[in-house]
Design an enzyme around this catalytic site. Structure first.
Site, PDB file in Angstrom:
ATOM      1  N   ASP A   9      58.167  32.250  33.409  1.00 33.69           N
ATOM      2  CA  ASP A   9      56.911  32.228  34.161  1.00 33.69           C
ATOM      3  C   ASP A   9      55.958  31.149  33.659  1.00 33.69           C
ATOM      4  O   ASP A   9      56.046  30.702  32.514  1.00 33.69           O
ATOM      5  CB  ASP A   9      56.193  33.577  34.041  1.00 33.69           C
ATOM      6  CG  ASP A   9      56.796  34.646  34.920  1.00 33.69           C
ATOM      7  OD1 ASP A   9      57.877  34.409  35.492  1.00 33.69           O
ATOM      8  OD2 ASP A   9      56.197  35.735  35.017  1.00 33.69           O
ATOM      9  N   HIS A  41      58.464  32.949  28.914  1.00 33.26           N
ATOM     10  CA  HIS A  41      57.506  31.938  29.370  1.00 33.26           C
ATOM     11  C   HIS A  41      57.894  30.575  28.818  1.00 33.26           C
ATOM     12  O   HIS A  41      58.188  30.449  27.623  1.00 33.26           O
ATOM     13  CB  HIS A  41      56.082  32.302  28.940  1.00 33.26           C
ATOM     14  CG  HIS A  41      55.588  33.584  29.537  1.00 33.26           C
ATOM     15  ND1 HIS A  41      55.969  34.821  29.041  1.00 33.26           N
ATOM     16  CD2 HIS A  41      54.774  33.830  30.592  1.00 33.26           C
ATOM     17  CE1 HIS A  41      55.391  35.773  29.775  1.00 33.26           C
ATOM     18  NE2 HIS A  41      54.663  35.198  30.715  1.00 33.26           N
TER      19      HIS A  41
END
Length: 243
Positions: free
Chosen positions: A54, A200
C-alpha cells in the site's frame, strides 16, 4: 450553562450518529469480517498467498521492492494513490513492466470522518482513470486507506468498477519501532493458506524509513510460505475474483 451544554449536545447528536454510521465499517479488519465476508477480507485459494503493498508509488523505495521481488521470483499487487501516480508515473510503468498488478488505494490517504459520497465517487474515478490512462489496463481492486470501507466508498468503488478487498494479516511495518524481525513475526503468526498480506512499500504515510523493515522481512516471508507449500503472487492469481 448546563442547559446550553445540553442543547449543544442534543444538536450534535444527529451529526455524531450520521458520522458513526458512516464510519462503522471501519472495523472491517476485525476477525469477524474474515469469517463472515471472506472475499472482502482477501481470503482466496488455500494453496496461495496474496502479497500486497500500500501507499506507493515512491521513487525512493518502491524500486527497491521491485528489485527484491524480482530476485525472489514473486509478483505482487501494489495499491497506489492517484496523486502519486500523477507525480511518479515512471515508477508505476516500471511496476507494470516487471509483471506486477496495480490496484487503487484512493486519490489521497484521507480518513473519511463525515459522509461525502460525491467526493468519494469523484476521487475513486479520478484515481482509477489515472491508473488506466498510464498503464493501459483497467484496475480491478480497491483498498481504502486505513481499511475504512465506508458505505460511500463501497458505492464509489462499485461505480468505478473496482472490487473492495482488505487483508487477513499485516506486518505492522508502518510503526516507528518496526524491524524486519517484528514484521516477519506479525505476518507469519497469523498467515494461513488463502491469506492476503498487507505491507507498505513507502513511508509516505508512516514513520520515516519504516519501509526498510518490510523490505528486510520480505525474503523470509516468501521463504516460509514456500516451505509450507504455498505459492505467493498477486490478487489476480488468488482466486478471490467473482466468476
Amino acid at each position: 450553562m448546563v442547559t446550553s451544554s445540553r442543547r449543544t449536545a442534543a444538536a450534535l447528536a444527529p451529526v455524531a450518529a450520521v458520522a458513526a454510521a458512516h464510519v462503522a465499517p471501519a472495523a472491517t479488519w476485525l476477525p469477524v469480517v474474515r469469517r463472515r465476508f471472506p472475499r472482502l477480507a482477501g481470503v482466496g485459494d488455500p494453496a496461495h498467498v496474496a502479497l500486497t503493498f500500500d501507499d506507493g508509488p515512491d521513487p525512493g523505495s518502491t524500486p527497491r521492492f521491485l528489485d527484491a521481488l524480482e530476485e525472489l521470483g514473486v509478483r505482487a499487487t501494489f495499491f497506489v494513490l492517484g496523486d502519486g501516480v500523477v507525480r511518479h508515473p515512471a515508477v508505476v510503468r516500471e511496476t507494470v513492466r516487471r509483471g506486477h498488478e496495480v490496484a487503487v488505494h484512493g486519490w489521497s490517504h484521507e480518513r473519511p470522518w463525515l459522509p461525502a459520497p460525491g467526493d468519494d465517487v469523484r476521487a475513486l474515478a479520478r484515481a482509477a482513470g489515472a491508473v488506466r490512462e498510464l498503464t493501459g489496463r483497467c484496475p480491478r481492486w480497491y483498498r481504502p486507506p486505513y481499511g475504512i470501507l465506508t458505505s460511500g466508498r463501497w458505492a464509489a468503488a462499485r461505480t468505478a468498477g473496482l472490487r473492495p478487498v482488505l487483508w487477513t494479516v499485516w506486518g505492522r511495518d508502518w510503526t516507528p519501532g518496526a524491524t524486519p524481525a517484528s514484521v516477519r513475526a506479525a505476518v507469519t503468526a497469523g498467515l494461513r493458506g488463502g491469506g492476503t498480506v498487507l505491507l507498505h512499500d513507502t513511508d509516505r504515510m508512516a514513520a520515516p524509513e519504516c519501509w526498510r523493515a518490510a523490505l528486510g522481512a520480505l525474503p523470509d516471508i516468501v521463504r516460509r510460505c514456500r516451505e509450507a507449500g504455498l505459492s505467493v503472487g498477486p490478487l489476480a492469481e488468488h482466486g478471490t475474483a467473482p466468476p
